[in-house]
Design a protein around this motif. Sequence first.
Motif, PDB file in Angstrom:
ATOM      1  N   MET A  77       0.822  -1.219   0.000  1.00  0.00           N
ATOM      2  CA  MET A  77       0.000   0.000   0.000  1.00  0.00           C
ATOM      3  C   MET A  77       0.861   1.278   0.000  1.00  0.00           C
ATOM      4  SD  MET A  77      -3.001  -1.534   0.457  1.00  0.00           S
ATOM      5  CE  MET A  77      -3.449  -3.200   0.962  1.00  0.00           C
ATOM      6  N   ILE A  78       2.170   1.101  -0.021  1.00  0.00           N
ATOM      7  CA  ILE A  78       3.093   2.236   0.086  1.00  0.00           C
ATOM      8  C   ILE A  78       3.874   2.355  -1.212  1.00  0.00           C
ATOM      9  CG2 ILE A  78       5.058   3.167   1.371  1.00  0.00           C
ATOM     10  CD1 ILE A  78       4.083   1.354   3.743  1.00  0.00           C
ATOM     11  N   PRO A  79       3.789   3.478  -1.921  1.00  0.00           N
ATOM     12  CA  PRO A  79       4.508   3.596  -3.191  1.00  0.00           C
ATOM     13  C   PRO A  79       6.020   3.629  -2.997  1.00  0.00           C
ATOM     14  CG  PRO A  79       3.533   5.709  -2.583  1.00  0.00           C
ATOM     15  CD  PRO A  79       3.022   4.695  -1.598  1.00  0.00           C
ATOM     16  N   GLY A  80       6.746   2.978  -3.914  1.00  0.00           N
ATOM     17  CA  GLY A  80       8.198   2.980  -3.880  1.00  0.00           C
ATOM     18  C   GLY A  80       8.767   1.706  -3.279  1.00  0.00           C
ATOM     19  N   LYS A  81      10.093   1.585  -3.359  1.00  0.00           N
ATOM     20  CA  LYS A  81      10.832   0.479  -2.759  1.00  0.00           C
ATOM     21  C   LYS A  81      11.617   1.010  -1.565  1.00  0.00           C
ATOM     22  CE  LYS A  81       9.915  -3.372  -4.889  1.00  0.00           C
ATOM     23  NZ  LYS A  81       9.356  -4.528  -4.145  1.00  0.00           N
ATOM     24  N   HIS A  82      11.489   0.351  -0.427  1.00  0.00           N
ATOM     25  CA  HIS A  82      11.997   0.940   0.798  1.00  0.00           C
ATOM     26  C   HIS A  82      12.884  -0.037   1.576  1.00  0.00           C
ATOM     27  CE1 HIS A  82       9.541   4.411  -0.004  1.00  0.00           C
ATOM     28  NE2 HIS A  82       8.531   3.618  -0.265  1.00  0.00           N
ATOM     29  N   LYS A  83      13.025   0.194   2.862  1.00  0.00           N
ATOM     30  CA  LYS A  83      13.818  -0.652   3.746  1.00  0.00           C
ATOM     31  C   LYS A  83      12.967  -1.041   4.944  1.00  0.00           C
ATOM     32  CE  LYS A  83      18.275   0.555   4.137  1.00  0.00           C
ATOM     33  NZ  LYS A  83      19.436   1.374   4.586  1.00  0.00           N
ATOM     34  N   VAL A  84      13.382  -2.103   5.621  1.00  0.00           N
ATOM     35  CA  VAL A  84      12.746  -2.508   6.876  1.00  0.00           C
ATOM     36  C   VAL A  84      13.802  -2.440   7.970  1.00  0.00           C
ATOM     37  CG1 VAL A  84      11.756  -4.453   8.149  1.00  0.00           C
ATOM     38  CG2 VAL A  84      10.923  -3.905   5.848  1.00  0.00           C
ATOM     39  N   ASN A  85      13.427  -1.874   9.091  1.00  0.00           N
ATOM     40  CA  ASN A  85      14.340  -1.665  10.207  1.00  0.00           C
ATOM     41  C   ASN A  85      14.073  -2.718  11.279  1.00  0.00           C
ATOM     42  OD1 ASN A  85      16.286  -0.482  11.776  1.00  0.00           O
ATOM     43  ND2 ASN A  85      15.125   1.368  12.237  1.00  0.00           N
ATOM     44  N   LEU A  86      15.095  -3.503  11.616  1.00  0.00           N
ATOM     45  CA  LEU A  86      14.965  -4.588  12.588  1.00  0.00           C
ATOM     46  C   LEU A  86      15.690  -4.257  13.886  1.00  0.00           C
ATOM     47  CD1 LEU A  86      15.732  -7.733  10.369  1.00  0.00           C
ATOM     48  CD2 LEU A  86      13.484  -6.864  11.036  1.00  0.00           C
ATOM     49  N   HIS A  87      15.125  -4.695  14.990  1.00  0.00           N
ATOM     50  CA  HIS A  87      15.837  -4.727  16.263  1.00  0.00           C
ATOM     51  C   HIS A  87      16.402  -6.131  16.457  1.00  0.00           C
ATOM     52  CE1 HIS A  87      16.210  -1.607  19.325  1.00  0.00           C
ATOM     53  NE2 HIS A  87      15.219  -0.971  18.714  1.00  0.00           N
ATOM     54  N   ALA A  88      17.429  -6.253  17.289  1.00  0.00           N
ATOM     55  CA  ALA A  88      18.081  -7.544  17.502  1.00  0.00           C
ATOM     56  C   ALA A  88      17.118  -8.603  18.024  1.00  0.00           C
ATOM     57  CB  ALA A  88      19.246  -7.371  18.466  1.00  0.00           C
ATOM     58  N   ILE A  89      16.086  -8.185  18.779  1.00  0.00           N
ATOM     59  CA  ILE A  89      15.144  -9.146  19.356  1.00  0.00           C
ATOM     60  C   ILE A  89      14.244  -9.793  18.300  1.00  0.00           C
ATOM     61  CG2 ILE A  89      15.064  -8.237  21.695  1.00  0.00           C
ATOM     62  CD1 ILE A  89      12.627  -6.565  20.872  1.00  0.00           C
ATOM     63  N   TYR A  90      14.400  -9.394  17.037  1.00  0.00           N
ATOM     64  CA  TYR A  90      13.585  -9.987  15.976  1.00  0.00           C
ATOM     65  C   TYR A  90      14.317 -11.097  15.227  1.00  0.00           C
ATOM     66  CZ  TYR A  90      10.171  -6.481  17.039  1.00  0.00           C
ATOM     67  OH  TYR A  90       9.236  -5.731  17.708  1.00  0.00           O
ATOM     68  N   ALA A  91      15.364 -11.646  15.849  1.00  0.00           N
ATOM     69  CA  ALA A  91      16.051 -12.804  15.279  1.00  0.00           C
ATOM     70  C   ALA A  91      15.048 -13.923  15.028  1.00  0.00           C
ATOM     71  CB  ALA A  91      17.146 -13.281  16.224  1.00  0.00           C
ATOM     72  N   ASP A  92      15.234 -14.602  13.918  1.00  0.00           N
ATOM     73  CA  ASP A  92      14.335 -15.705  13.531  1.00  0.00           C
ATOM     74  C   ASP A  92      15.089 -17.011  13.724  1.00  0.00           C
ATOM     75  OD1 ASP A  92      12.489 -17.410  12.452  1.00  0.00           O
ATOM     76  OD2 ASP A  92      12.416 -16.473  10.478  1.00  0.00           O
TER      77      ASP A  92
END
Length: 417
Positions: free
Chosen positions: A84-99
Amino acid sequence: MSTAIQNQYQAAKVLYSGFGIDVDRVLETLSRVKISIHCWQGDDVHGFLRNEALSGGISVTGNYPGAARTPQELRCDLEKALSMIPGKHKVNLHAIYADTKEQVDLDQLEPRHFETWVEWAKKQGLGLDFNPTCFSHPKFQDGFSISHPNPEIQEFWIKHCKVSRKIAEYFGRELQQTCVTNFWFPDGFKDVPIDRMAPRKRMKEALDKVFAEKIDPQFNVDAVESKLFGIGSESYVVGSHEFCMSYALKNNKVICLDAGHFHPTETISNKLSALALFDTQILLHVSRPVRWDSDHVVIMDDELQEIAKELVRNQLLDKVHIGLDYFDASINRIAAWIIGSRNMIKALLRAMLEPTDMLRKAELGADFTTRLAILEELKSYPFGAVWDYYCQQNQVPVREAWLTEVKQYEAEVLQKR
């Protein structure tokens, strides 16, 4: 493409061309701007490493249904928002989001614990940014992390920050987009301290150790983020603006300005031109404080537009990294991402549709009448027609049509969690 939107766009182009603005070129420029969208809006800053209650100056209010419970759910929600957001962007992760299914503590994290995020980012055409998580952990004790007087506790946080930089380097190398790693510490005192200098000395020495290893800036750049006060650090924050700005300028680090981390009468828009003169990169955490650092969803208010104008008027888009930082659990979390991101991009578009050279010339000539008159008349110019065209050009919903899709996703996915 809708004929009505196309016709309105053509009419808007004619109007803006009267100021010498090439609207097609503006949209090309806008398409190259990447917004770093914060993953933690999707699950209320819980992450997936530990089942710890939020602590260390962090608080999220609200209990709207559908928060992501797993990395897979979070990525699915992000995909819906990004569509829903125009353009190509980035995602910001915190360390606690390790998979990972491993029982691993913050100081033991490795790039392999984020491999699924990198593979996902590659498929989505996204960059990744990173943050060590220096809160909500048993070793965040007595209000301190990396500036803790206990050497063992301090060393734990130093090591966590060191491994975070290696993870960020991995992101940058794999995705061929520079990863911005932001270092924020909630360290401070609730009440008035006796010794303000000792904790800052410990933080300075700790950061010197964290940044001792050189990493190719093509893959990772480091930012330090200040704060005025927080929950539990109302009287004193170790990493104040003066500390972080001084450290960054002296050590060639990026300065992070968070819109909510200053006195309520301060604005970060007014700081950009001052800092930019000293050949430093800047990281923005665009948020919306309501009386304090309350991290409300970004709206098209005066300060957001002033931030965008400063970036565009001073040609700072190549040296300023734009990230969002808010978390609201009282509304649909995917809608929160979309509203804030679209508003940030809209504000940049509005700024790009301003005849900066004409206005600067009037100002230099002390023609303040023309400056004020043109700025006011521009407020009723059809920037919305240009925005609608840009959304349609990028195959994302025009105007509020995105809300229907989010409501459907809520009914089909979020309410079943």
